[in-house]
Design a protein around this motif. Sequence first.
Motif, short mmCIF file in Angstrom:
data_model
loop_
_atom_site.label_atom_id
_atom_site.label_comp_id
_atom_site.label_asym_id
_atom_site.label_seq_id
_atom_site.Cartn_x
_atom_site.Cartn_y
_atom_site.Cartn_z
N LEU A 239 6.76 -17.61 29.59
CA LEU A 239 6.73 -18.92 30.26
C LEU A 239 7.50 -19.96 29.45
CD1 LEU A 239 3.05 -19.16 31.59
CD2 LEU A 239 5.15 -18.72 32.90
N ILE A 240 7.28 -19.95 28.13
CA ILE A 240 7.97 -20.93 27.27
C ILE A 240 9.48 -20.69 27.30
CG2 ILE A 240 8.26 -21.64 24.85
CD1 ILE A 240 5.19 -21.03 24.55
N ASP A 241 9.87 -19.40 27.39
CA ASP A 241 11.28 -19.06 27.46
C ASP A 241 11.94 -19.68 28.70
OD1 ASP A 241 13.63 -17.64 26.59
OD2 ASP A 241 13.28 -16.18 28.19
N ILE B 132 10.64 -24.22 20.73
CA ILE B 132 10.58 -23.80 22.14
C ILE B 132 11.46 -22.57 22.41
CG2 ILE B 132 10.10 -26.16 22.88
CD1 ILE B 132 12.92 -26.13 24.20
N ILE B 133 12.24 -22.15 21.41
CA ILE B 133 13.07 -20.96 21.60
C ILE B 133 12.17 -19.72 21.55
CG2 ILE B 133 14.93 -19.56 20.61
CD1 ILE B 133 15.77 -22.23 21.98
N ALA B 134 12.19 -18.92 22.61
CA ALA B 134 11.26 -17.79 22.69
C ALA B 134 11.99 -16.45 22.88
CB ALA B 134 10.27 -18.02 23.82
N ARG B 135 13.07 -16.42 23.67
CA ARG B 135 13.77 -15.20 24.09
C ARG B 135 12.86 -14.33 24.94
NH1 ARG B 135 18.15 -15.51 24.85
NH2 ARG B 135 18.70 -13.33 24.62
N ASN C 111 13.94 -20.03 15.92
CA ASN C 111 12.48 -20.00 15.91
C ASN C 111 12.04 -18.66 15.32
OD1 ASN C 111 9.84 -20.72 16.29
ND2 ASN C 111 9.90 -20.67 18.54
N ASN C 112 10.74 -18.47 15.28
CA ASN C 112 10.18 -17.23 14.75
C ASN C 112 9.04 -16.80 15.67
OD1 ASN C 112 8.28 -15.56 13.08
ND2 ASN C 112 9.92 -15.80 11.57
N LEU D 106 5.38 -28.01 19.97
CA LEU D 106 6.62 -27.28 20.25
C LEU D 106 7.79 -28.25 20.46
CD1 LEU D 106 5.49 -24.47 22.78
CD2 LEU D 106 5.64 -24.36 20.28
N ARG D 107 7.50 -29.40 21.13
CA ARG D 107 8.59 -30.30 21.50
C ARG D 107 8.73 -31.49 20.56
NH1 ARG D 107 8.64 -32.03 27.48
NH2 ARG D 107 10.84 -32.37 26.95
#
Lengths: 445, 445
Positions: free
Chosen positions: A199-201, A278-281, A176-177, A231-232
């Motif tokens: 939260l998304i992480d 959905i990848i946030a870190r 993701n970015n 996102l999904r």
Amino acid sequence: MNKPSSPSLPLVGDVSGFPEYLPQQQRGFEHAVGIIRGVYESFGFVPLETSRVERTETLLAKGIASKEVYGLRRLNVEDGEDGSKDVALRFDLTVPMARYVVQNQGQLVFPFRRYQIQPVWRGERPKAGRYRQFYQCDIDTIGDGSLPITADAEAIACAYGALKALGVGAFGMRVNNRKLLSGLLAWAGFAEAQPAIKLIDDAEKIGWEKTAALLAGLAAGAKVEALIAVLRAPAPLEAIPADAGVDDALAELRTVITQARTMAGLKDGDTSIRPDLIIARGLDYYTGTVVETTLAAAPELGSICSGGRYENLAASLGKKAFPGVGLSIGLSRLLSWLLLQEPYASLPLSPANVVVACQDPTLMMHYAEVAALLRNDGIATEMALGGALGTQLKNADKKGIRFAVIIGQAEFDAQTAVVKDLQAGTQNVAPLDTLGATLGKLLKA
Amino acid sequence: MNKPSSPSLPLVGDVSGFPEYLPQQQRGFEHAVGIIRGVYESFGFVPLETSRVERTETLLAKGIASKEVYGLRRLNVEDGEDGSKDVALRFDLTVPMARYVVQNQGQLVFPFRRYQIQPVWRGERPKAGRYRQFYQCDIDTIGDGSLPITADAEAIACAYGALKALGVGAFGMRVNNRKLLSGLLAWAGFAEAQPAIKLIDDAEKIGWEKTAALLAGLAAGAKVEALIAVLRAPAPLEAIPADAGVDDALAELRTVITQARTMAGLKDGDTSIRPDLIIARGLDYYTGTVVETTLAAAPELGSICSGGRYENLAASLGKKAFPGVGLSIGLSRLLSWLLLQEPYASLPLSPANVVVACQDPTLMMHYAEVAALLRNDGIATEMALGGALGTQLKNADKKGIRFAVIIGQAEFDAQTAVVKDLQAGTQNVAPLDTLGATLGKLLKA
């Protein structure tokens, strides 16, 4: 997410959270590290080690919880001076690397690509696959002032190559970015990105329903449902609304993924490297590309290779900007599963290929000569030190040593040796003066 | 002893006593470790790692000064439980190995040969070549109940092989036997050996005149002069008086040296492995063979490879006897000199052999394909990420990368590449589909 649980490697060790490998496991560890090094170096990353010990202030500046950091203390300082009181064990390899780059910038060639395969320490509560002392395998590329986006693609392709070479089976590197995610959050009505990103992480852990409620609590009137739908989405990049104003970030993500897939040699339809919004870190310092990786066969390990782009990590340490991108394989956690798989689980215990048996202790000097001769011919050779011949051969076989050289008085007088294949149980008599060549051929066959 | 001083490696690092290598030095370090591993494994020693952290009581049981031990402390323990308070960083690799062997004895194959190349920590005052964090390279062979004396010879031959392969120039491994030394001390009238052994261990530092006086102070009426005459005789084994009652210990020392010389392949007259009765070693736990090693070119380093036989090291930890013999190369200290020598000082900075230049950023995808192609052919390949072509080539040359692949629009259209030898300055055009083979040949030449 429903995570099936696979068996975790049983480890020994004297202190809780500080595990040790048995020799068989250690061989698997060394094998894995050798593979990773080989791939990292094939991309031109150079090995680096930083001190295990850093100034405490350097570590705490980066937002780690101080209770997770192990400080040092001298046990009994007779001279009154405890030079250790402001230093601590590092908790990752990234922060020390940033400090190293700023300090030694005048002596490095940029872009600086380094890899580092070393332990870090965190005072967490130990559980299966989570230790207080564990290995990370990091690659980072650091630019002097600027760093082209191709570096992001290269890091992903390089880590992909390492995981592939390790033989971990199918896996997904989800890319993701952060700029794209922040843009979408702004579009959805979130004034501040970071709390929503955290939260998304966590969403895969706590579930999307709960995440949706928490997101709604962050910003009244935000388009939470529409955001989550994007996102999904099965093809998320295509689902991004045209009015989201994220064209540049989207183009960047597309470039990174396309270049990474090319460098990794992926065929169309191979989803090993793919976009996932959905990848946030969790970490604050990521500014662009972010990556997480899960294994198809062991999703319960969580992400075993993570990282991303950081523009400002070293900014607090110096005046200049050193943008970087890095990925880290969580080796100890990965190996808690991988060492139970083949070939890791059954590598030969000994690096030796030949044992010179000790049939007659009075011939020990002759055995020493024969062993030296074989090593000279490049054959790793163990000497049996004594005991019953049967036990010697049994132990050698247990250690995965393939051939035994057996010399009694008769063979000594005839300048020959019995060469026994411990796996096949067969044996032959070979002249001593060409023993190295004989064994060399047998080992190649 | 008058020690000439040679220049010591200048090191970087953020905390005093915890040095770090610059990338060029790190390459030298890795090269040296690879050589040592290769030799250790050719003798059948298996790699092992123990936890960096041990119970404090395990460490202090072995007589180290507690002020030299770094304990751990959690910085800010919110839950009130500091699980770290009774653990500390190891100060050597031998004590943890003994603990490991006792704990895992049921799962090891004896004799257990292990090597370990890892850092240890000591809270000493740092000076040239002496650090608070430093690497040791240990080999040890551990027996279950008993261990033939050939293991002592093998350890010496193996360490000899490693030092030889490192290319350290001429060196002397001086071998003695504690039982022999104790016997000679008894013969000379010393009721207790250990205090005299500690004095003899210091003799080369403080001088023999002072040592003689101190020895005389230990035991009234002792034959100090006669003792020192034997210890320092040019051919000491021949100088041992017939009435000294040390025949068994003398025979053991002779066997160890003769076998070690044979395994090491030494010619007559080569004194690289030789007896020396003044070698004592300070540590209490040695019971037989003791070894010290000095370099002809850098005697100021002191002993860079030391160790010996210990019958009872693990005795305090369990009921069973695990006699062992081990040698340790003081790698950090050795490298403070060796990394200034060739070839260590001028190893190529990068592991890559080829750089794919970025002449035209619009062709980046093509460059990515070419780099992937070359890596597939086993050629370590770096991608230039951008910037002026001249700078790319200059940086690649600075990093020791031999060949550059340069592709502009014309080459892309023709499916060719310019291959430039950055050392020789020559260049050729090669077809793309056999580029790997072309470069493979050039690299072999």
